[in-house]
Scaffold this active site. Structure first.
Site, PDB file in Angstrom:
ATOM      1  N   CYS A 101      71.229  46.390 112.590  1.00 30.62           N
ATOM      2  CA  CYS A 101      71.251  45.809 113.935  1.00 30.62           C
ATOM      3  C   CYS A 101      70.908  46.925 114.905  1.00 30.62           C
ATOM      4  O   CYS A 101      70.386  47.964 114.476  1.00 30.62           O
ATOM      5  CB  CYS A 101      72.581  45.112 114.232  1.00 30.62           C
ATOM      6  SG  CYS A 101      74.032  46.181 114.281  1.00 30.62           S
ATOM      7  N   HIS A 157      82.461  57.696  96.115  1.00 25.18           N
ATOM      8  CA  HIS A 157      83.912  57.764  96.259  1.00 25.18           C
ATOM      9  C   HIS A 157      84.524  56.424  96.676  1.00 25.18           C
ATOM     10  O   HIS A 157      85.663  56.137  96.314  1.00 25.18           O
ATOM     11  CB  HIS A 157      84.301  58.797  97.326  1.00 25.18           C
ATOM     12  CG  HIS A 157      84.015  60.217  96.932  1.00 25.18           C
ATOM     13  ND1 HIS A 157      84.678  61.284  97.492  1.00 25.18           N
ATOM     14  CD2 HIS A 157      83.128  60.739  96.042  1.00 25.18           C
ATOM     15  CE1 HIS A 157      84.222  62.423  96.964  1.00 25.18           C
ATOM     16  NE2 HIS A 157      83.263  62.112  96.090  1.00 25.18           N
TER      17      HIS A 157
HETATM   18  C1  RB5 Z   1      71.765  43.317 119.985  1.00 28.06           C
HETATM   19  O1  RB5 Z   1      71.284  43.472 121.269  1.00 28.06           O
HETATM   20  C2  RB5 Z   1      72.783  44.373 119.665  1.00 28.06           C
HETATM   21  O2  RB5 Z   1      73.926  44.177 120.422  1.00 28.06           O
HETATM   22  C3  RB5 Z   1      73.109  44.351 118.198  1.00 28.06           C
HETATM   23  O3  RB5 Z   1      71.947  44.502 117.456  1.00 28.06           O
HETATM   24  C4  RB5 Z   1      73.985  45.475 117.673  1.00 28.06           C
HETATM   25  O4  RB5 Z   1      73.620  46.707 118.216  1.00 28.06           O
HETATM   26  C5  RB5 Z   1      75.413  45.262 117.722  1.00 28.06           C
HETATM   27  O5  RB5 Z   1      76.152  46.113 117.179  1.00 28.06           O
END
Ligand code: RB5
Length: 150
Positions: A65, A98
């Site tokens: 993400c 681990h």
């Molecule tokens: C998306 O904008 C962002 O909030 C998500 O990808 C991530 O970074 C959340 O942890």
């Protein structure tokens, strides 16, 4: 190795490169999306990658993400999933050896693709060390999944 890979919009661009690289390196990739850069929700992809592991379709998972944080939090809510954000190769390898980490989480807005490739190599090349103290700790982690820690 069979690897399930997922990303939200924040990780999509890096996921495209990581999936290509994993396939070049001989891994079988289950790409659970996202398949474009439209806004999406990281828990949806954490769920799909987690389910692939829980159902035995994949041996390891990779989630991406924006920061890695949200997908990591979501993935760790799932039974049997041990996920961590690792942006250094020591942790990506040692987390498996681990701690039996089975999902590597990356921040697509934090690191570049060459480091991401190195991290996936360290992660996928490592195996859990069947050492008594690591097994005992893993059992304690698993106990947390069944306790009422509310
Ligand atoms: C998306 O904008 C962002 O909030 C998500 O990808 C991530 O970074 C959340 O942890």
């Amino acid at each position: 190795m069979v690897v399930a890979v997922g990303a939200d919009h924040g990780g999509y661009a890096l996921k495209v490169l990581v999936v290509e690289q994993l396939r070049r390196e001989g891994h079988q990739v289950i790409d659970v999306g996202a398949f474009n850069e439209e806004r999406s929700d990281y828990p949806d992809f954490a769920r799909l990658v987690g389910r692939a592991l829980q159902e035995g379709h994949a041996e390891r998972g990779i989630l991406i993400c924006g920061s890695g944080v949200g997908a990591c939090i979501a993935a760790n809510k799932m039974r049997g999933i041990r996920a961590s954000v690792c942006h250094d190769t020591y942790s990506a390898r040692q987390g498996v050896e681990h701690d039996a980490m089975n999902v590597l989480v990356l921040g697509g807005r934090i690191i570049g693709y060459e480091l991401a490739f190195e991290l996936t190599r360290a992660f996928l090349g490592a195996q859990f060390n069947q050492v008594e103290r690591y097994i005992a700790r893993l059992k304690k982690v698993e106990a947390l999944e069944t306790e009422r820690c509310l």
